[in-house]
Design a protein around this motif. Structure first.
Motif, PDB file in Angstrom:
ATOM      1  N   GLU A 182     -18.777   4.912   3.016  1.00  0.00           N
ATOM      2  CA  GLU A 182     -18.973   3.475   2.828  1.00  0.00           C
ATOM      3  C   GLU A 182     -17.785   2.685   3.371  1.00  0.00           C
ATOM      4  O   GLU A 182     -17.941   1.565   3.872  1.00  0.00           O
ATOM      5  N   ALA A 183     -16.588   3.296   3.280  1.00  0.00           N
ATOM      6  CA  ALA A 183     -15.392   2.619   3.789  1.00  0.00           C
ATOM      7  C   ALA A 183     -15.524   2.322   5.277  1.00  0.00           C
ATOM      8  O   ALA A 183     -15.050   1.286   5.760  1.00  0.00           O
ATOM      9  N   LEU A 184     -16.207   3.226   6.002  1.00  0.00           N
ATOM     10  CA  LEU A 184     -16.412   2.998   7.435  1.00  0.00           C
ATOM     11  C   LEU A 184     -17.292   1.775   7.667  1.00  0.00           C
ATOM     12  O   LEU A 184     -17.104   1.030   8.635  1.00  0.00           O
ATOM     13  N   VAL A 185     -18.267   1.585   6.771  1.00  0.00           N
ATOM     14  CA  VAL A 185     -19.143   0.418   6.892  1.00  0.00           C
ATOM     15  C   VAL A 185     -18.369  -0.864   6.567  1.00  0.00           C
ATOM     16  O   VAL A 185     -18.545  -1.896   7.223  1.00  0.00           O
ATOM     17  N   GLY A 197     -11.758  13.042   4.453  1.00  0.00           N
ATOM     18  CA  GLY A 197     -10.750  12.219   3.782  1.00  0.00           C
ATOM     19  C   GLY A 197      -9.394  12.356   4.445  1.00  0.00           C
ATOM     20  O   GLY A 197      -8.378  11.992   3.849  1.00  0.00           O
ATOM     21  N   PHE A 198      -9.361  12.882   5.657  1.00  0.00           N
ATOM     22  CA  PHE A 198      -8.097  13.045   6.380  1.00  0.00           C
ATOM     23  C   PHE A 198      -8.050  11.960   7.440  1.00  0.00           C
ATOM     24  O   PHE A 198      -8.635  12.114   8.518  1.00  0.00           O
ATOM     25  N   ARG A 199      -7.425  10.823   7.102  1.00  0.00           N
ATOM     26  CA  ARG A 199      -7.526   9.671   7.991  1.00  0.00           C
ATOM     27  C   ARG A 199      -6.255   8.830   7.967  1.00  0.00           C
ATOM     28  O   ARG A 199      -5.624   8.666   6.931  1.00  0.00           O
ATOM     29  N   ALA A 200      -5.900   8.312   9.119  1.00  0.00           N
ATOM     30  CA  ALA A 200      -4.747   7.417   9.243  1.00  0.00           C
ATOM     31  C   ALA A 200      -5.245   6.044   9.650  1.00  0.00           C
ATOM     32  O   ALA A 200      -6.206   5.931  10.408  1.00  0.00           O
ATOM     33  N   MET A 201      -4.604   4.991   9.124  1.00  0.00           N
ATOM     34  CA  MET A 201      -5.106   3.640   9.392  1.00  0.00           C
ATOM     35  C   MET A 201      -3.966   2.632   9.463  1.00  0.00           C
ATOM     36  O   MET A 201      -2.894   2.860   8.901  1.00  0.00           O
ATOM     37  N   ASN A 202      -4.209   1.540  10.188  1.00  0.00           N
ATOM     38  CA  ASN A 202      -3.191   0.487  10.273  1.00  0.00           C
ATOM     39  C   ASN A 202      -3.321  -0.492   9.106  1.00  0.00           C
ATOM     40  O   ASN A 202      -4.180  -0.346   8.242  1.00  0.00           O
ATOM     41  N   ARG A 203      -2.450  -1.509   9.108  1.00  0.00           N
ATOM     42  CA  ARG A 203      -2.387  -2.402   7.958  1.00  0.00           C
ATOM     43  C   ARG A 203      -3.633  -3.268   7.820  1.00  0.00           C
ATOM     44  O   ARG A 203      -4.021  -3.635   6.710  1.00  0.00           O
ATOM     45  N   ALA A 204      -4.272  -3.574   8.964  1.00  0.00           N
ATOM     46  CA  ALA A 204      -5.510  -4.352   8.890  1.00  0.00           C
ATOM     47  C   ALA A 204      -6.542  -3.609   8.041  1.00  0.00           C
ATOM     48  O   ALA A 204      -7.277  -4.218   7.265  1.00  0.00           O
ATOM     49  N   VAL A 205      -6.567  -2.282   8.172  1.00  0.00           N
ATOM     50  CA  VAL A 205      -7.550  -1.489   7.434  1.00  0.00           C
ATOM     51  C   VAL A 205      -7.149  -1.346   5.970  1.00  0.00           C
ATOM     52  O   VAL A 205      -7.927  -1.681   5.063  1.00  0.00           O
ATOM     53  N   PHE A 206      -5.916  -0.862   5.710  1.00  0.00           N
ATOM     54  CA  PHE A 206      -5.610  -0.623   4.284  1.00  0.00           C
ATOM     55  C   PHE A 206      -5.416  -1.930   3.524  1.00  0.00           C
ATOM     56  O   PHE A 206      -5.588  -1.961   2.309  1.00  0.00           O
ATOM     57  N   GLY A 207      -5.097  -3.019   4.259  1.00  0.00           N
ATOM     58  CA  GLY A 207      -5.062  -4.328   3.605  1.00  0.00           C
ATOM     59  C   GLY A 207      -6.459  -4.746   3.152  1.00  0.00           C
ATOM     60  O   GLY A 207      -6.637  -5.312   2.074  1.00  0.00           O
ATOM     61  N   THR A 208      -7.442  -4.438   3.981  1.00  0.00           N
ATOM     62  CA  THR A 208      -8.836  -4.712   3.609  1.00  0.00           C
ATOM     63  C   THR A 208      -9.262  -3.828   2.433  1.00  0.00           C
ATOM     64  O   THR A 208      -9.881  -4.302   1.477  1.00  0.00           O
ATOM     65  N   PHE A 209      -8.894  -2.541   2.490  1.00  0.00           N
ATOM     66  CA  PHE A 209      -9.254  -1.611   1.409  1.00  0.00           C
ATOM     67  C   PHE A 209      -8.560  -1.977   0.097  1.00  0.00           C
ATOM     68  O   PHE A 209      -9.089  -1.695  -0.982  1.00  0.00           O
ATOM     69  N   ALA A 210      -7.351  -2.579   0.184  1.00  0.00           N
ATOM     70  CA  ALA A 210      -6.652  -2.985  -1.036  1.00  0.00           C
ATOM     71  C   ALA A 210      -7.451  -4.070  -1.756  1.00  0.00           C
ATOM     72  O   ALA A 210      -7.346  -4.236  -2.965  1.00  0.00           O
ATOM     73  N   ARG A 211      -8.275  -4.797  -0.994  1.00  0.00           N
ATOM     74  CA  ARG A 211      -9.094  -5.850  -1.597  1.00  0.00           C
ATOM     75  C   ARG A 211     -10.444  -5.335  -2.037  1.00  0.00           C
ATOM     76  O   ARG A 211     -10.963  -5.726  -3.079  1.00  0.00           O
ATOM     77  N   THR A 212     -11.050  -4.483  -1.224  1.00  0.00           N
ATOM     78  CA  THR A 212     -12.381  -3.990  -1.574  1.00  0.00           C
ATOM     79  C   THR A 212     -12.532  -2.552  -1.121  1.00  0.00           C
ATOM     80  O   THR A 212     -12.339  -2.231   0.039  1.00  0.00           O
ATOM     81  N   TYR A 213     -12.855  -1.680  -2.080  1.00  0.00           N
ATOM     82  CA  TYR A 213     -12.999  -0.255  -1.785  1.00  0.00           C
ATOM     83  C   TYR A 213     -13.980   0.342  -2.775  1.00  0.00           C
ATOM     84  O   TYR A 213     -13.955  -0.012  -3.953  1.00  0.00           O
ATOM     85  N   PRO A 214     -14.857   1.238  -2.324  1.00  0.00           N
ATOM     86  CA  PRO A 214     -15.861   1.793  -3.236  1.00  0.00           C
ATOM     87  C   PRO A 214     -15.233   2.637  -4.350  1.00  0.00           C
ATOM     88  O   PRO A 214     -14.145   3.178  -4.183  1.00  0.00           O
ATOM     89  N   ASP A 215     -15.975   2.778  -5.476  1.00  0.00           N
ATOM     90  CA  ASP A 215     -15.477   3.540  -6.624  1.00  0.00           C
ATOM     91  C   ASP A 215     -15.514   5.042  -6.384  1.00  0.00           C
ATOM     92  O   ASP A 215     -14.525   5.730  -6.528  1.00  0.00           O
ATOM     93  N   ASP A 216     -16.707   5.547  -6.077  1.00  0.00           N
ATOM     94  CA  ASP A 216     -16.818   6.999  -5.904  1.00  0.00           C
ATOM     95  C   ASP A 216     -17.439   7.325  -4.547  1.00  0.00           C
ATOM     96  O   ASP A 216     -18.191   6.538  -3.982  1.00  0.00           O
ATOM     97  N   TYR A 217     -17.127   8.514  -4.031  1.00  0.00           N
ATOM     98  CA  TYR A 217     -17.527   8.945  -2.691  1.00  0.00           C
ATOM     99  C   TYR A 217     -17.302   7.835  -1.671  1.00  0.00           C
ATOM    100  O   TYR A 217     -18.244   7.369  -1.024  1.00  0.00           O
TER     101      TYR A 217
END
Lengths: 255, 128
Positions: free
Chosen positions: A179-182, A155-175
């Motif tokens: 899956e985020a890498l997929v 869980g130690f990760r840095a990301m650009n806006r393309a990534v966290f913008g995508t995660f702001a829309r869809t991100y898994p609930d637990d663990y």
């Protein structure tokens, strides 16, 4: 200069959160820090507010690490940050090595840089279930994503806006980490890993106990399989300009 | 097993009982909707269920025909039908619950983000 936000998900971390925030102030004074308090029942929130060096969001109830991190990503989008970093509140992540993973994203080496665990302290011996589970999962993710990432659950990760913008829309609930890498892979975003030294926990309880290992494997494997079948509804925001000013109330894709 | 055996398996008394139970279910559902305990949207599912029961009460031939066609015993037909129907309804509820959970998550996140903004506005800093 790139604006960097360090997102710290925190659930009952009153024993360690102050040390982590202190370390961030010492080693990464240029980065903004956001603590997302996942409905803690202790005084985690009060400690953060008293210290004043980090912004804080208090979730109304305990929602799990996935929803907690996603709240941070939504904040990062709304505030127009360039880079977001996930960093644990329990003191395991080496804050003094933050620049190693952030600089790689700034230099556009990849969309995400993962600091992977090479634990130097021999006192850290995860259970056999946990080790087998993580190794299986890493192989599964690697077979889908490629790129030879060995520590897919870090869980130690840095990301650009393309990534966290995508995660702001869809991100898994637990663990969510593996899956985020997929999800990234499905959106054409690239992750690489660099080795970092991790510390043993300073306090609090691990969120993944050995009893949960079986659930962990089955749930994440199934989620990854289903994720590969899902349709992509958004293209990642690759633009460099600040177009994300008012994304606070943006619709979230259901998963 | 011949048709006469099948026919006498559903006696007139049973047919009346099925019809009455179905009508009672319709009444109960309508009353729940009237008292706002049940949304019209989900009431439709139950009204459809009751009307199916009523239909079978009036025309039991559909059951005997199905039993004959499938080469089942009457009891097996009833059991299979009700089991599949119940499974379908439970699955529908799982879908509805999943949607509620997702909306609940988004709402809680929005509340937390807005709470953060309100705090900054109240403190008058330039962060927001």
């Amino acid at each position: 200069m790139a604006r960097v936000l360090v997102i710290i998900p925190a659930y009952n971390e009153s024993e360690s959160i102050a040390d982590v925030l202190d370390a961030l102030k010492r080693h990464a004074p240029d980065y903004d820090v956001l603590v997302v308090n996942d409905g803690s029942t202790d005084n985690t929130s009060a400690i953060v507010k008293r210290m004043g060096s980090a912004d804080i969001i208090d979730l109304p109830f305990n929602m799990g690490i996935g929803s907690t991190m996603q709240t941070g990503y939504k904040y990062a989008v709304a505030q127009g940050y360039d880079i977001a970093v996930q960093c644990d509140a329990d003191g395991q992540h080496p804050v003094e090595q933050l620049s190693r993973i952030v600089d790689g994203v700034v230099a556009k080496k990849a969309d995400m840089i993962i600091g992977s665990r090479y634990v130097s302290d021999t006192a850290y011996t995860p259970s056999i279930f946990r080790r087998v589970g993580k190794s299986l999962l890493s192989r599964l993710v690697d077979s889908v994503v490629g790129g030879g990432i060995t520590d897919t659950t870090s869980g130690f990760r840095a990301m650009n806006r393309a990534v966290f913008g995508t995660f702001a829309r869809t991100y898994p609930d637990d663990y969510p980490e593996a899956e985020a890498l997929v999800i990234m892979h499905r959106h054409g975003l690239k992750a690489v890993e660099v080795p970092v030294d991790m510390q043993p926990r300073q306090g609090g309880q691990s969120s993944i106990g050995p009893r949960r290992a079986a659930y962990y494997i089955v749930k994440v494997s199934m989620a990854i399989f289903i994720r590969m079948l899902k349709r992509i509804t958004h293209a990642p925001d690759r633009g460099e300009s600040d177009t994300a000013g008012s994304d606070l109330v943006e619709k979230t894709e259901s998963r | 097993m011949d048709d006469t055996l099948l026919q006498i398996s559903i006696q007139p008394g049973h047919r009346i009982a099925i019809a009455i139970l179905s009508l009672l279910l319709v009444g109960l559902v309508l009353e729940l909707v009237r008292r706002d305990y049940l949304k019209e949207k989900y009431a439709l599912l139950w009204v459809a269920t009751s009307l199916t029961g009523l239909f079978i009460g009036i025309f039991p031939g559909i059951l005997t025909w199905l039993t004959h066609t499938l080469k089942f015993q009457l009891l097996t037909t009833l059991y299979a039908l009700s089991f599949l129907y119940t499974l379908g309804i439970i699955l529908a509820f799982s879908v509805i619950i999943s949607r509620l959970v997702e909306r609940n998550r988004v709402l809680a996140q929005e509340v937390a983000l807005l709470g953060n903004r309100v705090r900054h506005l109240e403190e008058g800093d330039d962060h927001v």
